[in-house]
Design a protein around this motif. Structure first.
Motif, short mmCIF file in Angstrom:
data_model
loop_
_atom_site.label_atom_id
_atom_site.label_comp_id
_atom_site.label_asym_id
_atom_site.label_seq_id
_atom_site.Cartn_x
_atom_site.Cartn_y
_atom_site.Cartn_z
N TRP A 128 0.87 -1.18 0.00
CA TRP A 128 0.00 0.00 0.00
C TRP A 128 0.90 1.22 0.00
N HIS A 129 0.60 2.20 -0.86
CA HIS A 129 1.41 3.42 -0.90
C HIS A 129 0.59 4.61 -1.35
N GLN A 130 1.14 5.79 -1.04
CA GLN A 130 0.47 7.05 -1.34
C GLN A 130 1.54 8.13 -1.42
N HIS A 131 1.46 8.98 -2.44
CA HIS A 131 2.43 10.05 -2.64
C HIS A 131 1.80 11.39 -2.27
N GLN A 132 2.61 12.28 -1.70
CA GLN A 132 2.11 13.59 -1.29
C GLN A 132 3.16 14.66 -1.56
N ASN A 133 2.71 15.79 -2.10
CA ASN A 133 3.55 16.96 -2.26
C ASN A 133 3.54 17.71 -0.93
N LEU A 134 4.69 17.93 -0.34
CA LEU A 134 4.76 18.59 0.97
C LEU A 134 4.80 20.11 0.88
N SER A 135 4.89 20.65 -0.32
CA SER A 135 4.93 22.10 -0.48
C SER A 135 3.52 22.65 -0.71
N ASP A 136 3.25 23.81 -0.14
CA ASP A 136 1.98 24.50 -0.37
C ASP A 136 2.07 25.46 -1.56
N SER A 137 3.28 25.63 -2.13
CA SER A 137 3.44 26.62 -3.20
C SER A 137 4.11 26.07 -4.47
N GLU A 138 4.87 25.00 -4.37
CA GLU A 138 5.61 24.46 -5.52
C GLU A 138 5.06 23.09 -5.93
N SER A 139 5.03 22.83 -7.23
CA SER A 139 4.64 21.51 -7.74
C SER A 139 5.78 20.52 -7.57
N ALA A 140 5.44 19.25 -7.62
CA ALA A 140 6.45 18.18 -7.60
C ALA A 140 6.27 17.38 -8.89
N LYS A 141 7.37 16.83 -9.39
CA LYS A 141 7.32 16.05 -10.62
C LYS A 141 8.28 14.87 -10.49
N TYR A 142 7.85 13.70 -10.97
CA TYR A 142 8.70 12.52 -10.91
C TYR A 142 8.49 11.64 -12.12
N ILE A 143 9.46 10.80 -12.37
CA ILE A 143 9.36 9.76 -13.40
C ILE A 143 9.09 8.46 -12.65
N ALA A 144 8.09 7.70 -13.09
CA ALA A 144 7.78 6.39 -12.50
C ALA A 144 8.07 5.30 -13.52
N CYS A 145 8.91 4.36 -13.15
CA CYS A 145 9.22 3.21 -14.00
C CYS A 145 8.65 1.97 -13.32
N GLU A 146 7.92 1.17 -14.10
CA GLU A 146 7.25 -0.01 -13.54
C GLU A 146 7.39 -1.20 -14.48
N ASN A 147 7.30 -2.40 -13.91
CA ASN A 147 7.30 -3.61 -14.73
C ASN A 147 5.87 -4.07 -15.02
N ALA A 148 4.94 -3.12 -15.07
CA ALA A 148 3.52 -3.43 -15.31
C ALA A 148 3.28 -4.13 -16.64
N PRO A 149 3.85 -3.67 -17.78
CA PRO A 149 3.56 -4.37 -19.04
C PRO A 149 3.94 -5.84 -19.01
N GLN A 150 5.06 -6.15 -18.37
CA GLN A 150 5.49 -7.54 -18.27
C GLN A 150 4.44 -8.38 -17.56
N LEU A 151 3.94 -7.89 -16.42
CA LEU A 151 2.94 -8.64 -15.66
C LEU A 151 1.59 -8.64 -16.37
N GLN A 152 1.26 -7.55 -17.07
CA GLN A 152 0.01 -7.52 -17.85
C GLN A 152 0.06 -8.56 -18.95
N ASN A 153 1.21 -8.68 -19.63
CA ASN A 153 1.35 -9.66 -20.71
C ASN A 153 1.30 -11.09 -20.20
N LEU A 154 1.64 -11.29 -18.94
CA LEU A 154 1.55 -12.61 -18.32
C LEU A 154 0.17 -12.85 -17.70
N GLY A 155 -0.65 -11.82 -17.65
CA GLY A 155 -1.99 -11.94 -17.10
C GLY A 155 -2.04 -11.91 -15.58
N VAL A 156 -1.02 -11.33 -14.93
CA VAL A 156 -0.98 -11.34 -13.46
C VAL A 156 -0.86 -9.94 -12.85
#
Length: 166
Positions: A128-156
């Protein structure tokens, strides 16, 4: 059938006639890598290509998909507006975030990890996870890399959002 006969048999088949293997044939599998030309190898100017509206609305923060033909790894650019927090969720694929801008935190099960530009954060499978921007004035930006396609192609590949899926 000898190893030589298996090799000859496999070499003489076309793509549509390739032998289908079962568990009893595991010892007959030989490495035969081949290059398969993809539709494209670059996605220029990802953020200007547009926000993925459906996913962004569901996630409650802007998300830009990197559109490349990988069958194993996905990459997205995620953003959090000042003070914004994602829904608590989990999935069967791993995620690595690389923070480009801003400061925030990620709750991973019962641990809060604070991050800032230049940091990388690992989210294990089914945590379980949740992301939060701790600034009240500045945006946050990140790159997320996942192995989702691999598991989607395996059906899991599974995904669960707190409050939506239970």
């Amino acid at each position: 059938m000898s190893k030589l006969e298996i090799t000859k048999e496999t070499k003489n088949t076309t793509d549509t006639e390739k032998k289908q293997f079962s568990s009893k044939d595991f010892h007959q599998t030989f490495a035969r890598p081949s290059f398969v030309k993809t539709s494209h190898v670059i996605h220029k100017n990802v953020e200007n290509a547009g926000e993925h509206n459906q996913f962004s609305e569901e996630r409650k923060h802007p998300v830009f998909f990197v559109d490349l033909p990988s069958k194993n790894v996905s990459m997205t650019i995620g953003g959090l507006l000042p003070g914004q927090k994602t829904h608590k969720h989990r999935h069967t694929y791993e995620t690595i975030l690389y923070v480009l801008e801003g400061k925030g935190s990620t709750l991973v099960e019962d641990e809060i990890v604070e991050w800032e530009a230049g940091d990388a954060v690992y989210i294990p499978s089914w945590a379980w996870h949740q992301h939060q921007n701790l600034s009240d004035s500045e945006s946050a930006k990140y790159i997320a890399c996942e192995n989702a396609p691999q598991l989607q192609n395996l059906g899991v590949a599974l995904r669960e959002e707190e409050g939506r899926d239970f």
